[in-house]
Scaffold this motif. Sequence first.
Motif, PDB file in Angstrom:
ATOM      1  N   HIS A  85      19.564  68.043  35.822  1.00  0.00           N
ATOM      2  CA  HIS A  85      20.168  69.368  35.915  1.00  0.00           C
ATOM      3  C   HIS A  85      20.613  69.845  34.529  1.00  0.00           C
ATOM      4  CE1 HIS A  85      20.528  68.469  40.241  1.00  0.00           C
ATOM      5  NE2 HIS A  85      21.004  67.298  39.841  1.00  0.00           N
ATOM      6  N   THR A  86      20.558  71.152  34.318  1.00  0.00           N
ATOM      7  CA  THR A  86      21.119  71.714  33.098  1.00  0.00           C
ATOM      8  C   THR A  86      22.642  71.712  33.193  1.00  0.00           C
ATOM      9  OG1 THR A  86      20.901  73.928  34.058  1.00  0.00           O
ATOM     10  CG2 THR A  86      19.159  73.191  32.565  1.00  0.00           C
ATOM     11  N   ALA A  87      23.305  71.618  32.034  1.00  0.00           N
ATOM     12  CA  ALA A  87      24.763  71.691  31.984  1.00  0.00           C
ATOM     13  C   ALA A  87      25.214  73.109  32.292  1.00  0.00           C
ATOM     14  CB  ALA A  87      25.264  71.264  30.604  1.00  0.00           C
ATOM     15  N   ASN A  88      26.436  73.235  32.799  1.00  0.00           N
ATOM     16  CA  ASN A  88      26.984  74.553  33.142  1.00  0.00           C
ATOM     17  C   ASN A  88      27.526  75.233  31.888  1.00  0.00           C
ATOM     18  OD1 ASN A  88      26.474  74.373  35.931  1.00  0.00           O
ATOM     19  ND2 ASN A  88      28.324  73.149  36.233  1.00  0.00           N
ATOM     20  N   LYS A  89      26.674  76.009  31.254  1.00  0.00           N
ATOM     21  CA  LYS A  89      27.070  76.795  30.093  1.00  0.00           C
ATOM     22  C   LYS A  89      26.792  78.269  30.373  1.00  0.00           C
ATOM     23  CE  LYS A  89      26.655  73.279  26.520  1.00  0.00           C
ATOM     24  NZ  LYS A  89      26.115  72.951  25.169  1.00  0.00           N
ATOM     25  N   ILE A  90      27.519  79.138  29.666  1.00  0.00           N
ATOM     26  CA  ILE A  90      27.441  80.573  29.933  1.00  0.00           C
ATOM     27  C   ILE A  90      26.924  81.304  28.707  1.00  0.00           C
ATOM     28  CG2 ILE A  90      28.751  82.647  30.513  1.00  0.00           C
ATOM     29  CD1 ILE A  90      30.703  80.878  32.024  1.00  0.00           C
ATOM     30  N   ALA A  91      25.851  82.079  28.873  1.00  0.00           N
ATOM     31  CA  ALA A  91      25.347  82.964  27.827  1.00  0.00           C
ATOM     32  C   ALA A  91      25.979  84.343  28.018  1.00  0.00           C
ATOM     33  CB  ALA A  91      23.830  83.058  27.900  1.00  0.00           C
ATOM     34  N   PRO A  92      26.421  85.004  26.942  1.00  0.00           N
ATOM     35  CA  PRO A  92      27.178  86.257  27.097  1.00  0.00           C
ATOM     36  C   PRO A  92      26.443  87.514  26.623  1.00  0.00           C
ATOM     37  CG  PRO A  92      27.853  85.177  25.081  1.00  0.00           C
ATOM     38  CD  PRO A  92      26.670  84.405  25.615  1.00  0.00           C
ATOM     39  N   PRO A  93      25.346  87.941  27.271  1.00  0.00           N
ATOM     40  CA  PRO A  93      24.735  89.219  26.869  1.00  0.00           C
ATOM     41  C   PRO A  93      25.745  90.362  26.930  1.00  0.00           C
ATOM     42  CG  PRO A  93      23.322  88.031  28.403  1.00  0.00           C
ATOM     43  CD  PRO A  93      24.634  87.317  28.390  1.00  0.00           C
ATOM     44  N   PHE A  94      25.687  91.267  25.950  1.00  0.00           N
ATOM     45  CA  PHE A  94      26.663  92.352  25.873  1.00  0.00           C
ATOM     46  C   PHE A  94      25.965  93.654  25.520  1.00  0.00           C
ATOM     47  CE2 PHE A  94      26.238  90.704  21.615  1.00  0.00           C
ATOM     48  CZ  PHE A  94      26.204  91.846  20.828  1.00  0.00           C
ATOM     49  N   THR A  95      26.673  94.759  25.734  1.00  0.00           N
ATOM     50  CA  THR A  95      26.142  96.076  25.389  1.00  0.00           C
ATOM     51  C   THR A  95      27.241  96.932  24.774  1.00  0.00           C
ATOM     52  OG1 THR A  95      26.656  96.963  27.588  1.00  0.00           O
ATOM     53  CG2 THR A  95      24.443  96.069  27.253  1.00  0.00           C
ATOM     54  N   PHE A  96      26.832  97.840  23.906  1.00  0.00           N
ATOM     55  CA  PHE A  96      27.701  98.908  23.406  1.00  0.00           C
ATOM     56  C   PHE A  96      26.840 100.148  23.235  1.00  0.00           C
ATOM     57  CE2 PHE A  96      29.035 101.641  19.964  1.00  0.00           C
ATOM     58  CZ  PHE A  96      30.331 101.958  20.350  1.00  0.00           C
ATOM     59  N   TYR A  97      27.336 101.283  23.745  1.00  0.00           N
ATOM     60  CA  TYR A  97      26.613 102.546  23.596  1.00  0.00           C
ATOM     61  C   TYR A  97      27.574 103.663  23.225  1.00  0.00           C
ATOM     62  CZ  TYR A  97      23.035 100.112  26.349  1.00  0.00           C
ATOM     63  OH  TYR A  97      22.119  99.195  26.810  1.00  0.00           O
ATOM     64  N   GLY A  98      27.082 104.561  22.407  1.00  0.00           N
ATOM     65  CA  GLY A  98      27.798 105.789  22.112  1.00  0.00           C
ATOM     66  C   GLY A  98      26.823 106.950  22.083  1.00  0.00           C
ATOM     67  N   THR A  99      27.188 108.074  22.699  1.00  0.00           N
ATOM     68  CA  THR A  99      26.368 109.287  22.649  1.00  0.00           C
ATOM     69  C   THR A  99      27.268 110.467  22.309  1.00  0.00           C
ATOM     70  OG1 THR A  99      26.630 109.828  25.015  1.00  0.00           O
ATOM     71  CG2 THR A  99      24.802 108.359  24.399  1.00  0.00           C
ATOM     72  N   TRP A 100      26.724 111.421  21.566  1.00  0.00           N
ATOM     73  CA  TRP A 100      27.527 112.585  21.190  1.00  0.00           C
ATOM     74  C   TRP A 100      26.624 113.784  20.930  1.00  0.00           C
ATOM     75  CZ3 TRP A 100      27.779 115.991  17.132  1.00  0.00           C
ATOM     76  CH2 TRP A 100      28.900 116.847  17.133  1.00  0.00           C
ATOM     77  N   GLY A 101      27.118 114.945  21.339  1.00  0.00           N
ATOM     78  CA  GLY A 101      26.475 116.222  21.054  1.00  0.00           C
ATOM     79  C   GLY A 101      27.395 117.342  21.488  1.00  0.00           C
ATOM     80  N   PRO A 102      27.312 118.506  20.856  1.00  0.00           N
ATOM     81  CA  PRO A 102      28.151 119.639  21.264  1.00  0.00           C
ATOM     82  C   PRO A 102      27.896 120.022  22.718  1.00  0.00           C
ATOM     83  CG  PRO A 102      27.086 120.061  19.147  1.00  0.00           C
ATOM     84  CD  PRO A 102      26.451 118.835  19.710  1.00  0.00           C
ATOM     85  N   LYS A 103      28.900 120.559  23.354  1.00  0.00           N
ATOM     86  CA  LYS A 103      28.757 120.998  24.742  1.00  0.00           C
ATOM     87  C   LYS A 103      27.611 121.999  24.872  1.00  0.00           C
ATOM     88  CE  LYS A 103      31.958 119.216  27.515  1.00  0.00           C
ATOM     89  NZ  LYS A 103      31.644 118.570  28.797  1.00  0.00           N
ATOM     90  N   SER A 104      26.801 121.803  25.890  1.00  0.00           N
ATOM     91  CA  SER A 104      25.673 122.685  26.200  1.00  0.00           C
ATOM     92  C   SER A 104      24.661 122.776  25.057  1.00  0.00           C
ATOM     93  CB  SER A 104      26.171 124.096  26.558  1.00  0.00           C
ATOM     94  OG  SER A 104      27.063 124.040  27.652  1.00  0.00           O
ATOM     95  N   SER A 105      24.653 121.766  24.185  1.00  0.00           N
ATOM     96  CA  SER A 105      23.710 121.767  23.074  1.00  0.00           C
ATOM     97  C   SER A 105      22.330 121.318  23.540  1.00  0.00           C
ATOM     98  CB  SER A 105      24.211 120.841  21.973  1.00  0.00           C
ATOM     99  OG  SER A 105      23.246 120.707  20.948  1.00  0.00           O
TER     100      SER A 105
END
Length: 407
Positions: A85-105
């Motif tokens: 059996h594999t050992a119980n270890k945890i891989a931590p995939p992560f995300t970061f997102y940012g979006t920006w634009g003027p209103k109704s642009s």
Amino acid sequence: MKNLLLLLWLALPICAFSQGFQVNLEGEKQIGMGHTGTGTLQDGASVFFNPGAVAMLPENYVQAGISPLVFESDFNPSGTSAQYHTANKIAPPFTFYGTWGPKSSWWKVGFGIYTPFGGLADWGNTWEGRYVLESLDLKAIYFQPTLSIKLNKYISIGGGFVYNSGSVDLTQAIALTNSNGQDGQAELTGTGHGYGWNAGVYIKASDRVTIGITHRSQVTTTINGGDAVFTVPVSLESSFPQPNTFKSTIPLPATNSIGIGYYPTKKWMLALDVNYIGWNVYKVLEFDYSKTTPALQNTVSQRNYQNAATFRAGAQYKASKTLALRFGGGYATTAVQDGYVTPEAPDANRVFVTGGLGYALLKHLDLDLSFEYEHLMSRTQTNIQSQLSGTFQTNVYIPGISLAYHW
């Protein structure tokens, strides 16, 4: 014997990238809906799922999430009742997102950091396959600036440049024992980088149907100056030069996707995605060492991977103004042909189910939770290089959480 062991070891880093290490954990809303997101519009994760949709977002977003991954695999050697059996270890995939634009642009910009490839496996140093693999820690982190343009109220397009920063740390036993009867060991560590792009089109076909089409390019990652460290009996150290470095080029595959969103009522959203992944770029793998000996030679390893597909479906039910419930699932075909299955990621056709919920903590702050269970079909194989023969069974458990601020 030494040449054979080194050939097996040298092939490992590429196997790690090219098997079941496309983690697909790039947004909690999307995970909850069976990983769908190409043809729907939900949040800043559109930077990954469909950059063409970003310009259609009604608000700007800053969000971050993490999806700890627990990989549990068992191996039963052929002709025995033994279980490893594999050992119980945890891989931590992560995300970061940012979006920006003027209103109704007619435009928005975005930025994403996410981990589309990675893995963590630890079989220990006493199992039958230790001469193929003891442990592996692999990460590939993508950085993606994005521009999205709304052509009209029905169609938007977008694309982004991708920079990949990858790292690998791998250990394997060598069947050369010292005076205490201990195996030798090889350890491979290195970092590399590569470049690519991500583009998409988003179409609002009607009030009830949306369509998305995307292409994520191949990202060829080059490792220069990786460290190769060998622990062997003193009498054999001259055959394994220290210090030593290696160079290798790793093509991470392209993905084409098409997705459809359907909105039968104001409370329901249904989604379907189909992905086609170009794993067949793995035909021949080459490794170059700065120092070689008769026992340690540059090698070429045949891989012959095949393209694969994933089919995903999901739904969201808006239970109230503040609560959304999600569920989904899918099926993925393996890229690894018979004879090439290895313990880094004992790949097979797989099924998965997902669930999740979203809750509006405040007017501009959302909490999203997700959970995925993934089952890889039992697969009995004899590897053509290592001759490791037996049956692998694998399950994956992935909880996830994210926070999104929008305005």
